[in-house]
Design an enzyme around this catalytic site. Structure first.
Site, PDB file in Angstrom:
ATOM      1  N   GLU A 298       0.850  -1.192   0.000  1.00  0.00           N
ATOM      2  CA  GLU A 298       0.000   0.000   0.000  1.00  0.00           C
ATOM      3  C   GLU A 298       0.882   1.237   0.000  1.00  0.00           C
ATOM      4  O   GLU A 298       1.894   1.303   0.702  1.00  0.00           O
ATOM      5  CB  GLU A 298      -0.908   0.049   1.234  1.00  0.00           C
ATOM      6  CG  GLU A 298      -1.781   1.299   1.280  1.00  0.00           C
ATOM      7  CD  GLU A 298      -2.540   1.459   2.586  1.00  0.00           C
ATOM      8  OE1 GLU A 298      -3.568   0.779   2.745  1.00  0.00           O
ATOM      9  OE2 GLU A 298      -2.091   2.258   3.456  1.00  0.00           O
TER      10      GLU A 298
ATOM     11  N   ASP B 242     -12.910   7.985   7.311  1.00  0.00           N
ATOM     12  CA  ASP B 242     -12.935   8.491   8.684  1.00  0.00           C
ATOM     13  C   ASP B 242     -13.860   9.692   8.807  1.00  0.00           C
ATOM     14  O   ASP B 242     -14.020  10.481   7.869  1.00  0.00           O
ATOM     15  CB  ASP B 242     -11.525   8.896   9.125  1.00  0.00           C
ATOM     16  CG  ASP B 242     -10.571   7.708   9.165  1.00  0.00           C
ATOM     17  OD1 ASP B 242     -11.040   6.593   9.470  1.00  0.00           O
ATOM     18  OD2 ASP B 242      -9.375   7.910   8.894  1.00  0.00           O
TER      19      ASP B 242
ATOM     20  N   HIS C  99     -13.870  -2.893  14.642  1.00  0.00           N
ATOM     21  CA  HIS C  99     -13.800  -1.462  14.336  1.00  0.00           C
ATOM     22  C   HIS C  99     -13.991  -0.661  15.621  1.00  0.00           C
ATOM     23  O   HIS C  99     -14.827  -1.013  16.468  1.00  0.00           O
ATOM     24  CB  HIS C  99     -14.886  -1.102  13.318  1.00  0.00           C
ATOM     25  CG  HIS C  99     -14.719   0.258  12.717  1.00  0.00           C
ATOM     26  ND1 HIS C  99     -15.087   1.414  13.372  1.00  0.00           N
ATOM     27  CD2 HIS C  99     -14.225   0.649  11.515  1.00  0.00           C
ATOM     28  CE1 HIS C  99     -14.826   2.456  12.606  1.00  0.00           C
ATOM     29  NE2 HIS C  99     -14.302   2.027  11.477  1.00  0.00           N
TER      30      HIS C  99
ATOM     31  N   LYS D 142     -21.172  -6.552   4.179  1.00  0.00           N
ATOM     32  CA  LYS D 142     -20.254  -6.033   3.160  1.00  0.00           C
ATOM     33  C   LYS D 142     -19.920  -7.112   2.139  1.00  0.00           C
ATOM     34  O   LYS D 142     -19.902  -6.863   0.929  1.00  0.00           O
ATOM     35  CB  LYS D 142     -18.986  -5.509   3.834  1.00  0.00           C
ATOM     36  CG  LYS D 142     -18.058  -4.727   2.922  1.00  0.00           C
ATOM     37  CD  LYS D 142     -16.752  -4.379   3.616  1.00  0.00           C
ATOM     38  CE  LYS D 142     -16.936  -3.553   4.849  1.00  0.00           C
ATOM     39  NZ  LYS D 142     -15.641  -3.104   5.435  1.00  0.00           N
TER      40      LYS D 142
ATOM     41  N   GLN E 191       6.022   7.254  14.698  1.00  0.00           N
ATOM     42  CA  GLN E 191       5.058   6.344  14.092  1.00  0.00           C
ATOM     43  C   GLN E 191       4.410   5.480  15.166  1.00  0.00           C
ATOM     44  O   GLN E 191       3.197   5.235  15.137  1.00  0.00           O
ATOM     45  CB  GLN E 191       5.775   5.467  13.061  1.00  0.00           C
ATOM     46  CG  GLN E 191       4.852   4.572  12.251  1.00  0.00           C
ATOM     47  CD  GLN E 191       5.643   3.666  11.327  1.00  0.00           C
ATOM     48  OE1 GLN E 191       6.856   3.534  11.440  1.00  0.00           O
ATOM     49  NE2 GLN E 191       4.952   3.025  10.417  1.00  0.00           N
TER      50      GLN E 191
ATOM     51  N   LYS F 293       8.017   3.813   1.915  1.00  0.00           N
ATOM     52  CA  LYS F 293       9.429   3.598   2.223  1.00  0.00           C
ATOM     53  C   LYS F 293       9.903   2.311   1.552  1.00  0.00           C
ATOM     54  O   LYS F 293       9.847   1.225   2.148  1.00  0.00           O
ATOM     55  CB  LYS F 293       9.645   3.509   3.740  1.00  0.00           C
ATOM     56  CG  LYS F 293       9.309   4.801   4.487  1.00  0.00           C
ATOM     57  CD  LYS F 293       9.503   4.626   5.973  1.00  0.00           C
ATOM     58  CE  LYS F 293       9.192   5.901   6.737  1.00  0.00           C
ATOM     59  NZ  LYS F 293       9.345   5.718   8.211  1.00  0.00           N
TER      60      LYS F 293
END
Length: 288
Positions: A17, A111, A150, A166, A213, A273
């Site tokens: 991703e 979000d 969630h 879903k 992070q 990265k």
């Protein structure tokens, strides 16, 4: 190609991703990162959604996803959120994706942004999945899942019931949010089996390589932090190079264990990265 066709072949599907650049970052850095990531030959690269505001067109997401597929020759999935969009907004994005030859979408609610009032057309990701599958484009549709539930769900059981909606709406593959305790993922997979959710699930792995992070991404995610994880980061939090190496090693250990247990896929959150991704790929490639 629909990405669902990659799964179920007695192999682990390995994917990356990436995210579009922030406003103050040069776009060239992302293109350079994509070229390096593509050279590692992942099965696909997903690109997160950059709306550009309420009802945004996702132009940068489309641009990067098109570059991945049409220039680099790697399959891609474009993320698409819906909470701050209406049906016309989403339809425009779908048309743009289709025009660029992009065949797969990771459908997300998105979000809640207190500064942007949500529209009423889509309340849940399942609404978006259903909408996409009722259009003329014939996209392959993926969905997200949370191995520990969630944060807004009542509990994990309620979350799995919503996940079933879903999948029934047409999500063909699930990609998990990051987790750091593999037993949580295995327990979650068993819950999916009991709920008759039988689509492939790709495990989302986040290599944590710096203290900032750790503090911002991990604590806010709500993911459980095993003692091994917290001890490692407590020991090396003031040694940046050692902390980065420890974070990569932890991610590798997770991936080796997941592959050994027959995981459908690994979706590596690269944080743009490629050097980190390469260290991980070099360590697990023979297992794939």
């Amino acid at each position: 190609m629909k990405l669902s066709s990659l799964f179920g072949k007695n192999k682990t599907v390995f994917s990356f991703e990436v995210f579009p650049p922030k406003k103050d970052s040069p776009v060239e850095t992302v293109y350079n990162a994509l070229a390096e990531l593509a050279a590692m030959k992942p099965e696909f690269i997903s690109v997160t959604y950059s709306a550009g505001g309420s009802g945004g067109s996702g132009e940068m997401t489309v641009e990067l996803a098109s570059y991945v597929k049409n220039k680099l020759g790697i399959e891609t999935a474009a993320h698409l959120t819906c909470l701050n969009s209406d049906t016309n907004d989403v339809r425009r994005v779908l048309e743009n994706l289709s025009e660029h030859g992009i065949e797969n979408i990771l459908a997300l609610r998105g979000d809640i942004n207190p500064d942007v009032p949500p529209h009423n057309d889509f309340s849940y990701a399942s609404d978006l999945v259903s909408f996409i599958n009722n259009q003329r484009f014939n996209f392959g549709v993926m969905g997200a899942c949370c191995p520990e539930g969630h944060p807004e769900s009542e509990d994990l059981i309620a979350d799995v019931k919503n996940l079933k909606k879903k999948v029934d709406a047409g999500a063909e593959v699930l990609v998990s949010q990051m987790f750091f305790d593999n037993t949580k993922f295995y327990d979650f997979k068993e819950m999916l089996r009991l709920a008759d959710i039988n689509v492939p699930v790709s495990a989302g792995i986040m290599p944590v390589t710096n203290k900032r992070q750790f503090e911002r991404m991990i604590i806010l995610s709500g993911a459980s932090l095993p003692a091994k994880f917290t001890k490692t980061f407590s020991r090396f939090e003031d040694k940046p190079e050692a902390l980065a190496d420890a974070g990569i090693a932890y991610a590798i250990d997770q991936i080796v264990d997941l592959i050994s247990n027959g995981v459908d896929g690994i979706h590596l959150y690269t944080m743009n990265k490629p050097a980190v991704a390469r260290k991980i790929m070099d360590s697990v490639r023979s297992l794939l």
